[in-house]
Design an enzyme around this catalytic site. Structure first.
Site, PDB file in Angstrom:
ATOM      1  N   LYS A 156      18.308 -11.059  47.026  1.00 15.81           N
ATOM      2  CA  LYS A 156      17.446 -11.747  47.465  1.00 15.81           C
ATOM      3  C   LYS A 156      16.672 -11.229  48.887  1.00 15.81           C
ATOM      4  O   LYS A 156      16.971 -10.397  49.538  1.00 15.81           O
ATOM      5  CB  LYS A 156      17.878 -13.365  47.791  1.00 15.81           C
ATOM      6  CG  LYS A 156      18.594 -13.857  47.033  1.00 15.81           C
ATOM      7  CD  LYS A 156      17.704 -14.369  45.899  1.00 15.81           C
ATOM      8  CE  LYS A 156      18.763 -15.142  44.641  1.00 15.81           C
ATOM      9  NZ  LYS A 156      17.869 -15.330  43.552  1.00 15.81           N
ATOM     10  N   SER A 206      14.952 -13.877  39.282  1.00 20.65           N
ATOM     11  CA  SER A 206      14.460 -14.453  40.502  1.00 20.65           C
ATOM     12  C   SER A 206      13.875 -13.686  41.629  1.00 20.65           C
ATOM     13  O   SER A 206      13.289 -13.927  42.524  1.00 20.65           O
ATOM     14  CB  SER A 206      16.022 -14.939  41.123  1.00 20.65           C
ATOM     15  OG  SER A 206      16.724 -14.030  41.387  1.00 20.65           O
TER      16      SER A 206
END
Length: 177
Positions: A86, A48
Protein backbone atom coordinates in the site's frame (compact mmCIF):
# COMPACT_ATOMS: atom_id res chain seq x y z
CA UNK A 1 55.23 -43.02 -14.43
CA UNK A 2 52.59 -42.63 -17.14
CA UNK A 3 49.96 -43.63 -14.66
CA UNK A 4 50.87 -40.80 -12.23
CA UNK A 5 50.65 -38.19 -15.04
CA UNK A 6 47.14 -39.38 -15.84
CA UNK A 7 46.13 -39.12 -12.16
CA UNK A 8 47.56 -35.58 -11.93
CA UNK A 9 45.37 -34.59 -14.86
CA UNK A 10 42.29 -35.90 -13.04
CA UNK A 11 43.31 -34.30 -9.72
CA UNK A 12 43.18 -30.90 -11.42
CA UNK A 13 39.62 -31.62 -12.53
CA UNK A 14 38.65 -32.70 -9.01
CA UNK A 15 40.06 -29.50 -7.54
CA UNK A 16 38.20 -27.45 -10.15
CA UNK A 17 34.94 -29.11 -9.14
CA UNK A 18 35.69 -28.43 -5.47
CA UNK A 19 36.42 -24.78 -6.23
CA UNK A 20 33.15 -24.46 -8.17
CA UNK A 21 31.24 -26.12 -5.33
CA UNK A 22 32.70 -23.71 -2.73
CA UNK A 23 31.82 -20.74 -4.96
CA UNK A 24 28.28 -22.08 -5.35
CA UNK A 25 27.85 -22.49 -1.56
CA UNK A 26 29.26 -18.99 -0.91
CA UNK A 27 26.85 -17.51 -3.49
CA UNK A 28 23.89 -19.27 -1.83
CA UNK A 29 24.91 -17.94 1.61
CA UNK A 30 25.30 -14.38 0.28
CA UNK A 31 21.93 -14.51 -1.48
CA UNK A 32 20.29 -15.85 1.67
CA UNK A 33 21.73 -13.02 3.77
CA UNK A 34 20.76 -10.36 1.22
CA UNK A 35 17.16 -11.61 0.85
CA UNK A 36 16.74 -12.26 4.57
CA UNK A 37 18.07 -8.96 5.92
CA UNK A 38 18.37 -6.39 3.10
CA UNK A 39 15.89 -7.02 0.27
CA UNK A 40 12.49 -8.68 0.29
CA UNK A 41 9.94 -9.35 -2.39
CA UNK A 42 6.19 -9.39 -2.70
CA UNK A 43 3.88 -10.47 -5.47
CA UNK A 44 1.06 -8.04 -6.05
CA UNK A 45 -2.25 -9.79 -5.45
CA UNK A 46 -5.33 -7.99 -6.68
CA UNK A 47 -6.13 -4.60 -8.12
CA UNK A 48 -5.85 -2.36 -5.05
CA UNK A 49 -2.63 -0.68 -6.27
CA UNK A 50 -3.68 -0.46 -9.92
CA UNK A 51 -2.56 1.40 -12.09
CA UNK A 52 0.81 1.76 -10.29
CA UNK A 53 1.22 -1.95 -9.57
CA UNK A 54 -0.60 -4.65 -11.51
CA UNK A 55 -1.90 -7.99 -10.26
CA UNK A 56 0.84 -10.65 -10.41
CA UNK A 57 3.79 -8.25 -10.63
CA UNK A 58 6.89 -8.81 -8.52
CA UNK A 59 7.93 -5.93 -6.25
CA UNK A 60 11.25 -5.73 -4.38
CA UNK A 61 11.46 -3.78 -1.16
CA UNK A 62 14.24 -2.47 1.08
CA UNK A 63 14.10 -4.08 4.52
CA UNK A 64 16.57 -1.55 5.96
CA UNK A 65 14.20 1.43 5.56
CA UNK A 66 13.15 2.82 8.93
CA UNK A 67 11.34 6.06 8.09
CA UNK A 68 8.43 6.57 5.76
CA UNK A 69 6.75 9.60 4.25
CA UNK A 70 3.67 10.40 2.23
CA UNK A 71 3.84 8.75 -1.18
CA UNK A 72 6.10 5.83 -0.20
CA UNK A 73 4.89 2.39 -1.22
CA UNK A 74 5.41 -0.20 1.51
CA UNK A 75 5.02 -3.94 1.99
CA UNK A 76 3.42 -4.75 5.33
CA UNK A 77 1.76 -7.40 7.37
CA UNK A 78 -1.74 -6.49 8.51
CA UNK A 79 -3.42 -7.73 11.71
CA UNK A 80 -5.08 -10.62 9.84
CA UNK A 81 -1.60 -11.96 9.03
CA UNK A 82 -1.79 -11.23 5.31
CA UNK A 83 0.84 -9.22 3.44
CA UNK A 84 -0.29 -6.09 1.60
CA UNK A 85 1.45 -3.50 -0.55
CA UNK A 86 0.00 0.00 0.00
CA UNK A 87 0.93 3.68 -0.20
CA UNK A 88 1.69 5.79 2.88
CA UNK A 89 -0.74 8.72 3.11
CA UNK A 90 0.07 10.10 6.56
CA UNK A 91 2.63 9.50 9.30
CA UNK A 92 2.61 9.89 13.08
CA UNK A 93 1.09 13.14 14.32
CA UNK A 94 -0.68 13.95 11.05
CA UNK A 95 -4.47 14.16 10.82
CA UNK A 96 -6.35 12.45 7.99
CA UNK A 97 -9.81 13.46 6.82
CA UNK A 98 -11.86 11.98 3.99
CA UNK A 99 -14.33 14.50 2.56
CA UNK A 100 -16.11 14.79 -0.76
CA UNK A 101 -14.24 11.76 -2.13
CA UNK A 102 -10.81 13.28 -1.46
CA UNK A 103 -8.05 12.87 1.13
CA UNK A 104 -7.02 15.74 3.38
CA UNK A 105 -3.90 15.63 5.54
CA UNK A 106 -3.62 18.31 8.23
CA UNK A 107 -6.48 20.18 6.56
CA UNK A 108 -4.85 20.37 3.11
CA UNK A 109 -6.13 18.38 0.17
CA UNK A 110 -3.58 15.74 -0.79
CA UNK A 111 -2.61 15.98 -4.46
CA UNK A 112 -2.48 12.34 -5.50
CA UNK A 113 -1.40 11.80 -9.10
CA UNK A 114 -1.32 8.06 -8.36
CA UNK A 115 -4.88 7.65 -7.05
CA UNK A 116 -7.76 6.27 -9.11
CA UNK A 117 -11.39 6.61 -8.08
CA UNK A 118 -12.95 8.48 -5.19
CA UNK A 119 -11.90 7.99 -1.59
CA UNK A 120 -14.85 7.33 0.69
CA UNK A 121 -14.77 6.17 4.30
CA UNK A 122 -15.30 2.43 3.94
CA UNK A 123 -16.16 1.32 7.45
CA UNK A 124 -16.91 2.51 10.95
CA UNK A 125 -13.53 1.21 12.15
CA UNK A 126 -11.98 4.65 11.65
CA UNK A 127 -13.64 7.94 12.62
CA UNK A 128 -12.56 11.08 10.75
CA UNK A 129 -10.75 13.32 11.29
CA UNK A 130 -8.24 10.71 12.39
CA UNK A 131 -4.87 11.58 13.97
CA UNK A 132 -2.18 8.98 13.30
CA UNK A 133 -0.29 7.98 16.43
CA UNK A 134 3.47 8.36 16.65
CA UNK A 135 5.28 5.33 15.21
CA UNK A 136 2.37 4.50 12.90
CA UNK A 137 1.32 5.29 9.33
CA UNK A 138 -2.00 5.56 7.52
CA UNK A 139 -2.01 3.65 4.21
CA UNK A 140 -4.33 3.51 1.21
CA UNK A 141 -4.35 1.56 -2.02
CA UNK A 142 -4.03 3.58 -5.24
CA UNK A 143 -7.26 2.09 -6.61
CA UNK A 144 -9.45 3.60 -3.90
CA UNK A 145 -12.70 1.91 -4.81
CA UNK A 146 -11.14 -1.59 -4.72
CA UNK A 147 -8.74 -1.50 -1.79
CA UNK A 148 -8.65 -2.97 1.69
CA UNK A 149 -6.52 -0.47 3.60
CA UNK A 150 -6.37 1.76 6.70
CA UNK A 151 -9.98 2.76 6.13
CA UNK A 152 -10.83 -0.83 7.14
CA UNK A 153 -8.14 -1.93 9.59
CA UNK A 154 -6.84 1.40 10.92
CA UNK A 155 -3.31 2.70 11.10
CA UNK A 156 -0.31 0.44 10.67
CA UNK A 157 2.55 0.26 13.16
CA UNK A 158 5.99 0.70 11.59
CA UNK A 159 6.98 -2.69 13.03
CA UNK A 160 4.40 -4.28 10.72
CA UNK A 161 6.09 -2.74 7.68
CA UNK A 162 8.51 -5.13 6.02
CA UNK A 163 10.09 -2.48 3.81
CA UNK A 164 9.78 0.33 1.27
CA UNK A 165 9.34 -0.53 -2.40
CA UNK A 166 12.52 -0.06 -4.46
CA UNK A 167 11.75 -1.88 -7.71
CA UNK A 168 8.89 -3.37 -9.65
CA UNK A 169 8.67 -4.54 -13.25
CA UNK A 170 11.28 -2.26 -14.76
CA UNK A 171 10.71 0.81 -12.53
CA UNK A 172 13.12 1.85 -9.78
CA UNK A 173 12.10 3.79 -6.66
CA UNK A 174 15.49 4.90 -5.37
CA UNK A 175 15.49 6.60 -1.99
CA UNK A 176 18.00 6.81 0.81
CA UNK A 177 17.36 4.81 4.00
Amino acid sequence: MARSRILEKYNHRKLGWLHDFRFFIAAIVVLFIVFRFVVGFSFIDGESMDPTLKDGELALYNRLATSYETGDIVSMRVPSGEYYVKRVIATGGETVSLRDGAVFVNGKKLEEKWAVGVTWPESIAVNYPYTVRKGNVFVLGDNREHSLDSRHFGEVNKRQIKGRLVFHMGRWYIKML
